[in-house]
Design an enzyme around this catalytic site. Sequence first.
Site, PDB file in Angstrom:
ATOM      1  N   GLY A   1       0.711  -1.379   0.183  1.00 47.48           N
ATOM      2  CA  GLY A   1       0.065   0.287  -0.379  1.00 47.48           C
ATOM      3  C   GLY A   1       0.570   1.292  -0.126  1.00 47.48           C
ATOM      4  O   GLY A   1       1.966   1.584   0.245  1.00 47.48           O
ATOM      5  N   TYR A   2       0.481   2.578  -0.273  1.00 49.47           N
ATOM      6  CA  TYR A   2       1.298   3.935  -0.583  1.00 49.47           C
ATOM      7  C   TYR A   2       0.545   4.793   0.524  1.00 49.47           C
ATOM      8  O   TYR A   2      -0.937   4.453   0.284  1.00 49.47           O
ATOM      9  CB  TYR A   2       1.415   4.041  -2.399  1.00 49.47           C
ATOM     10  CG  TYR A   2       1.489   3.313  -2.917  1.00 49.47           C
ATOM     11  CD1 TYR A   2       2.912   3.053  -3.772  1.00 49.47           C
ATOM     12  CD2 TYR A   2       0.735   1.971  -3.954  1.00 49.47           C
ATOM     13  CE1 TYR A   2       3.726   2.583  -3.710  1.00 49.47           C
ATOM     14  CE2 TYR A   2       2.142   1.343  -4.516  1.00 49.47           C
ATOM     15  CZ  TYR A   2       3.091   1.576  -4.097  1.00 49.47           C
ATOM     16  OH  TYR A   2       4.037   0.823  -5.029  1.00 49.47           O
ATOM     17  N   LEU A   3       1.161   5.320   1.403  1.00 50.77           N
ATOM     18  CA  LEU A   3       1.361   6.344   2.082  1.00 50.77           C
ATOM     19  C   LEU A   3       1.446   7.705   1.287  1.00 50.77           C
ATOM     20  O   LEU A   3       0.232   8.512   1.719  1.00 50.77           O
ATOM     21  CB  LEU A   3       2.199   6.408   3.444  1.00 50.77           C
ATOM     22  CG  LEU A   3       1.792   4.951   3.785  1.00 50.77           C
ATOM     23  CD1 LEU A   3       2.549   4.528   5.595  1.00 50.77           C
ATOM     24  CD2 LEU A   3       0.495   4.143   4.258  1.00 50.77           C
TER      25      LEU A   3
ATOM     26  N   GLU B   1      -3.335   5.290   0.919  1.00 54.60           N
ATOM     27  CA  GLU B   1      -4.277   5.693  -0.131  1.00 54.60           C
ATOM     28  C   GLU B   1      -4.694   4.697  -1.267  1.00 54.60           C
ATOM     29  O   GLU B   1      -6.330   4.494  -1.750  1.00 54.60           O
ATOM     30  CB  GLU B   1      -3.600   6.372  -0.846  1.00 54.60           C
ATOM     31  CG  GLU B   1      -3.270   8.193   0.180  1.00 54.60           C
ATOM     32  CD  GLU B   1      -2.307   8.991  -0.705  1.00 54.60           C
ATOM     33  OE1 GLU B   1      -2.057   8.497  -1.816  1.00 54.60           O
ATOM     34  OE2 GLU B   1      -2.077  10.078   0.514  1.00 54.60           O
TER      35      GLU B   1
END
Length: 161
Positions: A30-32, A83
């Site tokens: 996952g991408y912060l 996100e």
Amino acid sequence: MGREIERKFLIKESEWAKLDKPGGKHLRQGYLVSDPNKTIRVRTTDDNAWITIKGISVGASRLEYEYQIPLGEGLELLDNFAEAELEKLRYEIHHQDKLWEVDVFLGDNNGLIVAEIELDSEDEKFELPEWVAEEVTQEKKYYNSNLTKHPFKLWKINVQK
């Protein structure tokens, strides 16, 4: 300074299917932060977690800093701060003294398979395995961060129109 030099390739699915390969590892990623200049990513396996900071790609190179973190914290970061996410199975294949990481994407990216090789220099010579097809290093749509926003399943819809 951390630097990653990585090239990406599509694979020949018929050759890949015939290949004797080890079991794949399930990755949740996952991408912060995900913008054209930098990404901050959290990745987990069943046993481990990492946080990775990557800079903008210039050719096949970019700054990269990766740190192992406790698995519980990695899962918490994914659940509360990511996100966008993707999942894949990763296979590690050794060919001619080089490690190839082959990602078989799941979920909205099901059907996409990408092979990556990390190099010591941009002009390093290496031999392509018989199951490797065309290079897609410079094609941003194959960046994992972009696959979370524009998944492979949508490409197929556009191709069919």
